[in-house]
Design an enzyme around this catalytic site. Structure first.
Site, short mmCIF file in Angstrom:
data_model
loop_
_atom_site.label_atom_id
_atom_site.label_comp_id
_atom_site.label_asym_id
_atom_site.label_seq_id
_atom_site.Cartn_x
_atom_site.Cartn_y
_atom_site.Cartn_z
N GLY A 183 0.82 -1.22 0.00
CA GLY A 183 0.00 0.00 0.00
C GLY A 183 0.85 1.27 0.00
O GLY A 183 0.38 2.35 -0.34
N SER A 199 -10.90 1.08 4.27
CA SER A 199 -10.17 -0.18 4.26
C SER A 199 -10.64 -1.09 5.39
O SER A 199 -10.90 -0.62 6.50
CB SER A 199 -8.68 0.11 4.46
OG SER A 199 -8.30 1.15 3.59
N CYS A 215 -13.45 -2.79 5.74
CA CYS A 215 -14.85 -2.63 6.16
C CYS A 215 -15.82 -3.40 5.28
O CYS A 215 -16.99 -3.03 5.15
CB CYS A 215 -15.21 -1.15 6.17
SG CYS A 215 -14.40 -0.23 7.48
N THR A 232 -14.13 -5.92 -0.11
CA THR A 232 -13.82 -7.10 -0.92
C THR A 232 -14.91 -8.16 -0.79
O THR A 232 -15.33 -8.76 -1.78
CB THR A 232 -12.44 -7.68 -0.51
OG1 THR A 232 -11.47 -6.69 -0.77
CG2 THR A 232 -12.11 -8.93 -1.30
N SER A 233 -15.44 -8.37 0.43
CA SER A 233 -16.46 -9.40 0.57
C SER A 233 -17.76 -9.01 -0.14
O SER A 233 -18.50 -9.86 -0.60
CB SER A 233 -16.69 -9.77 2.03
OG SER A 233 -17.08 -8.65 2.76
N ASP A 239 -11.15 -2.63 -5.41
CA ASP A 239 -10.53 -1.52 -4.67
C ASP A 239 -10.64 -0.14 -5.33
O ASP A 239 -10.95 0.82 -4.65
CB ASP A 239 -9.06 -1.85 -4.40
CG ASP A 239 -8.47 -1.04 -3.26
OD1 ASP A 239 -9.21 -0.72 -2.31
OD2 ASP A 239 -7.27 -0.71 -3.31
N ASN A 268 -3.54 -7.27 9.41
CA ASN A 268 -3.57 -6.72 8.05
C ASN A 268 -2.76 -7.59 7.08
O ASN A 268 -2.33 -7.14 6.03
CB ASN A 268 -3.03 -5.28 8.06
CG ASN A 268 -3.31 -4.52 6.75
OD1 ASN A 268 -4.36 -4.72 6.13
ND2 ASN A 268 -2.39 -3.67 6.34
N ALA A 269 -2.55 -8.87 7.43
CA ALA A 269 -1.87 -9.80 6.52
C ALA A 269 -2.71 -9.90 5.25
O ALA A 269 -3.94 -9.76 5.29
CB ALA A 269 -1.73 -11.17 7.17
N ARG A 328 -17.70 1.54 8.92
CA ARG A 328 -17.77 0.76 10.16
C ARG A 328 -18.49 1.63 11.19
O ARG A 328 -17.86 2.43 11.88
CB ARG A 328 -16.36 0.39 10.59
CG ARG A 328 -16.24 -0.60 11.72
CD ARG A 328 -14.77 -0.98 11.93
NE ARG A 328 -14.30 -1.86 10.88
CZ ARG A 328 -14.25 -3.19 10.96
NH1 ARG A 328 -14.61 -3.80 12.07
NH2 ARG A 328 -13.81 -3.90 9.94
C1 SPV Z 1 -6.56 -0.26 1.65
O1 SPV Z 1 -5.96 -0.17 2.73
O2 SPV Z 1 -7.53 0.46 1.37
C2 SPV Z 1 -6.14 -1.25 0.67
C3 SPV Z 1 -4.84 -1.85 0.81
O3 SPV Z 1 -6.84 -1.47 -0.27
S1 SPV Z 1 -3.60 -0.71 0.58
O4 SPV Z 1 -2.83 -1.13 -0.55
O5 SPV Z 1 -2.80 -0.70 1.77
O6 SPV Z 1 -4.19 0.59 0.32
MN MN Z 2 -8.34 0.08 -0.50
#
Ligand code: SPV
Ligand code: MN
Length: 617
Positions: free
Chosen positions: A216, A265, A267, A270-271, A284, A381-382, A414
């Site tokens: 990120g 992020s 929240c 993705t699901s 994303d 955050n893995a 959230r």
């Molecule tokens: C986020 O944190 O919103 C992500 C992962 O999608 S990152 O690449 O860390 O931004």
């Molecule tokens: Mn993101």
């Protein structure tokens, strides 16, 4: 150029016949002083070379499953480094108090100072990508320079190859530039975290990232590019660059309706993109624009998933689970590595192993830190990085240069105590302002810093804004105003809690909310008007719960979940109104729309603070 070009590399660069590109590469070579330079044209041979480099230099190591590798970031480099990330702007051009900036010349001198000679004895990787589908009016060519084979490999999984796009656009290509160095490494992990800097130079459309590996912060095309494209979109007008997933939801008669949704992020973005029966375009970052008829189209800026792995389990996430357990080109980061070449992460539903290796070194059951606090086996955050092509539910239009027609937009955060699980706005302006621009969310481990603090996060994009919030909101308002028929806007809240402090909804209830929104887009479901928006009718939800999840949704659950919580909603309006009252140049519509919502809430309060949906009908 003093460095040695690896065989064929110089020719690959030359063939693009782009003097600005050659200039950028040559500037980075003079600055970082690598020993060797490798230029990739995205061929299978070049992709393999990068994967091998990453294994050779130890940034990744092989796992038992074919194609799987694991990478660790430093213990202090496990999320987006908000405090070390700054937008560089000339003196006197502030972006407002919530955007972290630095004077441009000072910032450039500092970061270029840190990067001076940083690649001595190392190889510089140069590669080309395209944000958005190739051959599209929305395609943005990008050049990434880094000394990290892990970052290069990650980008090859997450982004489209752009060598051909550079060729297509020729010397006039307006490309984005990213230069990154992981800095000095110790056990293949960034050592000088104190000198981590992520500086976004707007004027040069160039991002400098140094002394970090977490994707990120390091993978230019992810959140670093988002900052540049938000500004480009606002300056050009006619399109938006958003922190949004994009996916199709199936409706009656086999129709498919696409939704994009912005969530902070960790929240549920993705699901939501991965729900059963749907098709995923992206999880994303989305670009929204118009076709010739001024209908809204959308596409994924990326083509892979850098997903949070915590809580991914066979039952809730069967499609991700399958990809994580099949032979795929896939990188796990910051999970627990076991002696048999398998990995473990928290929330997988599998028994916790007795020992393994994680980002902090050897791990064993009962391990505690210096303060006696238990050390978790994997980081919350893995993540995993994999191409979307690996997924069975990947949408057929993923790479369509025309994108997909956008049916609806969703905002979610959230929120433990205020908003109902799902509602529809009264129109574009109300949705953008009362949902998007009013979004608040409890902080998560996706960013480094305090956890579970309520944060104002307009459009889930606050961390990525490179223009003032006022200007950004105006661009959003203008976009809908120029659409032939702007898509309806919804809000969702997966995190609402009851009086007992327990979540009121199960993880999969979102499947029902999506189906309800799908019906609403086509005018196939009714709704109840409330001061904050339109909410579902019990009968429609009862039917959908039965169809989608196979159980009887009770009137009591409905009553509790969809009760209008006036004190909490009013408190939220007060907080948000205060923010915008203090903000210079907020669009006129903002205070008008928020004021009207507050007035509706006050009027409704005459019937009590907590109004069940039955009483609102
Ligand atoms: C986020 O944190 O919103 C992500 C992962 O999608 S990152 O690449 O860390 O931004
Ligand atoms: Mn993101």
């Amino acid at each position: 150029m003093g460095a040695q070009f690896i065989t064929g590399s110089f020719e690959k660069l030359e063939q693009l016949k782009n003097p600005k590109l050659t200039q950028f590469v040559s500037d980075c070579i003079s600055l970082c002083k690598p020993e060797k330079v490798f230029v990739s044209n995205g061929s299978e041979t070049d992709l393999r070379f990068i994967r091998e480099e990453s294994l050779k230099n130890g940034e990744e190591s092989k796992l038992a499953a074919k194609g799987h590798t694991i990478h660790f970031d430093s213990a202090e480099d496990q999320g987006r480094a908000v405090d070390d990330t700054k937008i560089l702007i000339p003196t006197g051009t502030g972006l407002g108090s919530s955007i972290s900036t630095k004077e441009r010349n000072e910032g450039l001198a500092e970061v270029r100072g840190i990067m001076n000679g940083i690649m001595e004895g190392r190889t510089m990787y140069v590669q080309f990508h395209c944000l958005g589908p190739l051959n599209s009016t929305i395609s943005i060519p990008c050049a990434q320079i880094t000394d990290s084979a892990y970052v290069t490999h990650t980008e090859n999984l997450l982004y489209r190859q752009g060598y051909e796009e550079f060729r297509r656009q020729g010397a006039s290509a307006k490309f984005l530039k990213f230069v990154h160095s992981a800095g000095e490494l110790e056990n293949a992990v960034t050592k000088n975290i104190g000198k981590r800097r992520i500086y976004i130079d707007l004027a040069g459309e160039t991002v400098y990232s140094v002394n970090t590996q977490y994707a990120g912060n390091s993978a230019g095309l992810k959140k670093l590019a988002l900052r540049l494209t938000i500004r480009r979109a606002s300056e050009q007008g006619g399109w938006l660059s958003e922190h949004m997933y994009l996916a199709g939801v199936s409706g009656p008669g086999g129709r498919e309706t696409y939704f994009s949704g912005a969530f902070p992020s960790a929240c549920g973005k993705t699901s939501t993109a991965m729900v059963r029966g749907g098709t995923i375009v992206g999880d994303d970052i989305s670009y929204l624009w118009f076709d010739e008829q001024k209908q809204v189209r959308a596409a994924n800026a990326e083509r892979g998933m850098f997903g949070i792995i915590t809580d991914v389990n066979a039952k809730d996430d069967p499609l991700i689970w399958e990809v994580l357990h099949s032979p795929n080109d896939l990188i796990f980061s910051n999970v627990l590595k076991l002696a048999d070449g398998k990995v473990f992460w928290m929330g997988s539903g599998e028994p916790t192993p007795a020992k393994g290796i994680n980002y902090a070194g050897e791990w064993h059951e009962g391990k505690a830190d210096a303060n006696g606090k238990p050390v978790k086996p994997s980081h919350p955050n893995a993540r995993f990085a994999v191409s979307l092509s690996a997924f069975k539910n990947s949408d057929a239009n993923l790479d369509n240069p025309k994108g997909v027609p956008l049916g609806g937009i969703i905002y979610g955060g959230r929120d433990y105590d205020t908003s109902v699980p799902v509602q529809q706005s009264f129109g574009w302006e109300h949705g953008i302002i009362a949902y998007g621009a009013s979004l608040e969310s409890q902080t998560t481990t996706a960013t480094i810093g305090a956890l579970d603090v309520r944060k104002f996060d307009p459009m889930a994009n606050r961390d990525f804004l490179s223009i003032s919030i006022s200007k950004y909101l105006q661009s959003n308002l203008d976009f809908g105003a120029s659409a032939k028929e702007p898509p309806p806007i919804f809000s969702v809240n997966y995190f609402l809690k009851g009086k007992d402090g327990k979540f009121l909804n199960a993880k999969r209830d979102k499947e029902v909310w999506l189906k309800w929104m799908e019906l609403r887009v086509h005018g196939d479901a009714g709704a109840i008007e409330t001061p904050t928006g339109f909410i579902p009718k019990y009968g429609d939800l009862k039917k959908l719960f039965k169809e989608v999840l196979g159980y009887d949704y009770s009137p009591a659950s409905y009553g509790e979940q969809f009760t209008l919580r006036i004190p909490e909603n009013l408190a939220k309006m007060e907080r948000i109104i205060k923010i915008y009252e203090e903000m210079p140049n907020a669009p006129e519509a903002v205070l008008r729309v928020l004021g009207a919502q507050k007035a509706r809430l006050l009027a409704a309060q005459k019937n009590g603070g907590y109004i069940t949906p039955g009483k609102l009908e």
